[in-house]
Design a protein around this motif. Sequence first.
Motif, mmCIF file in Angstrom:
data_model
loop_
_atom_site.group_PDB
_atom_site.id
_atom_site.type_symbol
_atom_site.label_atom_id
_atom_site.label_comp_id
_atom_site.label_asym_id
_atom_site.label_seq_id
_atom_site.Cartn_x
_atom_site.Cartn_y
_atom_site.Cartn_z
ATOM 1 N N ALA A 131 0.848 -1.201 0.000
ATOM 2 C CA ALA A 131 0.000 0.000 0.000
ATOM 3 C C ALA A 131 0.879 1.245 0.000
ATOM 4 N N GLY A 132 0.336 2.325 -0.554
ATOM 5 C CA GLY A 132 0.981 3.621 -0.497
ATOM 6 C C GLY A 132 2.186 3.761 -1.406
ATOM 7 N N ASP A 133 2.629 5.008 -1.538
ATOM 8 C CA ASP A 133 3.830 5.335 -2.295
ATOM 9 C C ASP A 133 4.509 6.477 -1.556
ATOM 10 N N ALA A 134 5.733 6.234 -1.079
ATOM 11 C CA ALA A 134 6.411 7.208 -0.212
ATOM 12 C C ALA A 134 6.520 8.581 -0.861
ATOM 13 N N VAL A 135 6.782 8.637 -2.173
ATOM 14 C CA VAL A 135 6.956 9.917 -2.853
ATOM 15 C C VAL A 135 5.619 10.507 -3.288
ATOM 16 N N LEU A 136 4.803 9.710 -3.973
ATOM 17 C CA LEU A 136 3.537 10.229 -4.495
ATOM 18 C C LEU A 136 2.567 10.610 -3.390
ATOM 19 N N ASP A 137 2.682 9.954 -2.227
ATOM 20 C CA ASP A 137 1.792 10.261 -1.106
ATOM 21 C C ASP A 137 2.452 11.177 -0.082
ATOM 22 N N SER A 138 3.527 11.862 -0.482
ATOM 23 C CA SER A 138 4.273 12.679 0.480
ATOM 24 C C SER A 138 3.481 13.880 0.990
ATOM 25 N N ASP A 139 2.413 14.266 0.272
ATOM 26 C CA ASP A 139 1.607 15.401 0.711
ATOM 27 C C ASP A 139 0.372 14.963 1.486
ATOM 28 N N SER A 140 0.316 13.669 1.854
ATOM 29 C CA SER A 140 -0.794 13.157 2.658
ATOM 30 C C SER A 140 -0.212 12.411 3.858
ATOM 31 N N LEU A 141 -1.075 11.848 4.681
ATOM 32 C CA LEU A 141 -0.610 11.094 5.842
ATOM 33 C C LEU A 141 -0.432 9.613 5.537
ATOM 34 N N VAL A 177 6.831 -6.140 9.081
ATOM 35 C CA VAL A 177 5.974 -5.160 8.415
ATOM 36 C C VAL A 177 6.615 -3.800 8.623
ATOM 37 N N SER A 178 6.766 -3.036 7.543
ATOM 38 C CA SER A 178 7.376 -1.706 7.626
ATOM 39 C C SER A 178 6.426 -0.659 7.061
ATOM 40 N N ALA A 179 6.455 0.516 7.679
ATOM 41 C CA ALA A 179 5.702 1.672 7.174
ATOM 42 C C ALA A 179 6.667 2.849 7.078
ATOM 43 N N THR A 180 6.784 3.423 5.895
ATOM 44 C CA THR A 180 7.691 4.540 5.648
ATOM 45 C C THR A 180 6.902 5.771 5.234
ATOM 46 N N LYS A 181 7.109 6.860 5.947
ATOM 47 C CA LYS A 181 6.416 8.116 5.630
ATOM 48 C C LYS A 181 7.450 9.186 5.284
ATOM 49 N N LEU A 182 7.353 9.724 4.066
ATOM 50 C CA LEU A 182 8.222 10.799 3.607
ATOM 51 C C LEU A 182 7.455 12.114 3.613
ATOM 52 N N PHE A 183 7.949 13.071 4.395
ATOM 53 C CA PHE A 183 7.414 14.433 4.373
ATOM 54 C C PHE A 183 8.362 15.230 3.485
ATOM 55 N N LEU A 184 8.093 15.218 2.191
ATOM 56 C CA LEU A 184 9.049 15.729 1.215
ATOM 57 C C LEU A 184 9.300 17.228 1.383
ATOM 58 N N ALA A 185 8.248 17.979 1.629
ATOM 59 C CA ALA A 185 8.407 19.429 1.768
ATOM 60 C C ALA A 185 9.283 19.785 2.962
ATOM 61 N N GLN A 186 9.197 18.979 4.019
ATOM 62 C CA GLN A 186 9.991 19.221 5.224
ATOM 63 C C GLN A 186 11.333 18.496 5.195
ATOM 64 N N GLY A 187 11.526 17.600 4.215
ATOM 65 C CA GLY A 187 12.769 16.855 4.125
ATOM 66 C C GLY A 187 12.958 15.835 5.232
#
Length: 311
Positions: A131-141, A177-187
Amino acid sequence: MPIVNALPLRLIPLAAAAALLCTSPAHADTGKLLLTGGVSSVEGAAGGGISPWAVIGSQATEGEVGVSAYASRANTRDYSLNAYGVAVGIHDRVELSVGRQDFNTGITGTGLGLPGLHLKQDIVGAKLRVAGDAVLDSDSLMPQIAVGVQFKRLQSSGLDGTLSALGAKRNGADVYVSATKLFLAQGILVNGTMRATKANQGGLLGFGATLGGTDNGYELQPEISVAYLINSQLAVGFEYRAMPNKLQRAGQAAGLGDGLRADDWKDIFIAYAPSKNVSLTAAYVDLGRIVPATTSGRKQTGVYLSAQITF
């Protein structure tokens, strides 16, 4: 670092696995951002140096196949570890990896009457992004989520008799199980991994223990990574990986007190990607106490260096 029960699987030799993986075509031009795919962990999966992330290794994006290779070395006060291997990323959805670890037991081997003892472990891993995409979903939770498995085999050595006496096996499997969250704007990149494991010191001291009625079941162990992307090529951060402590309980039953105690692993790292095909990682590591009966209880702190080539 940029790092249930499972049915046992016969591990394939490293050389054969590497040859098989490298037969997949790699695509040079991809849209994956630097460092957002992590680096190779000491067990071969993409992520940090000591913990897997939900990201899929290599530079391959959707519709592409990529290959990465790595070599790492850690030196602590009494031990050293060399690790190397290869991985294939398929359509940014599936990751297959194979790695080998060579652990120099140093003072512990000498204390056991086995000077020069090396413990070697083969690891075959698979990871699936669900599920999810670390880059494409970077502007969501929404984080990127992946499930993975690592099949491990510790090669036979002079330590076999000791492990058998403690009730530890030379083969095992970790499920995570891993969950990775990228906050791209904040780096900022944050990863959480939950691992079901019996591995003692990641498997280098076998799997589980039964002496003295020690609980030999799987244990859930958390792992956390946080990275700050200073710019597109440079990141700093830290990692934490909890470890099971089955050998300590077996050691107590053998009259060794806390002589086989295991502590959690930690590191502070810096990763640099001079190009999309190369990344370099350096870290200060704290692996806690490893067989403190032979090291006067010293914590195993030191340095870690790793290089990765990816396509």
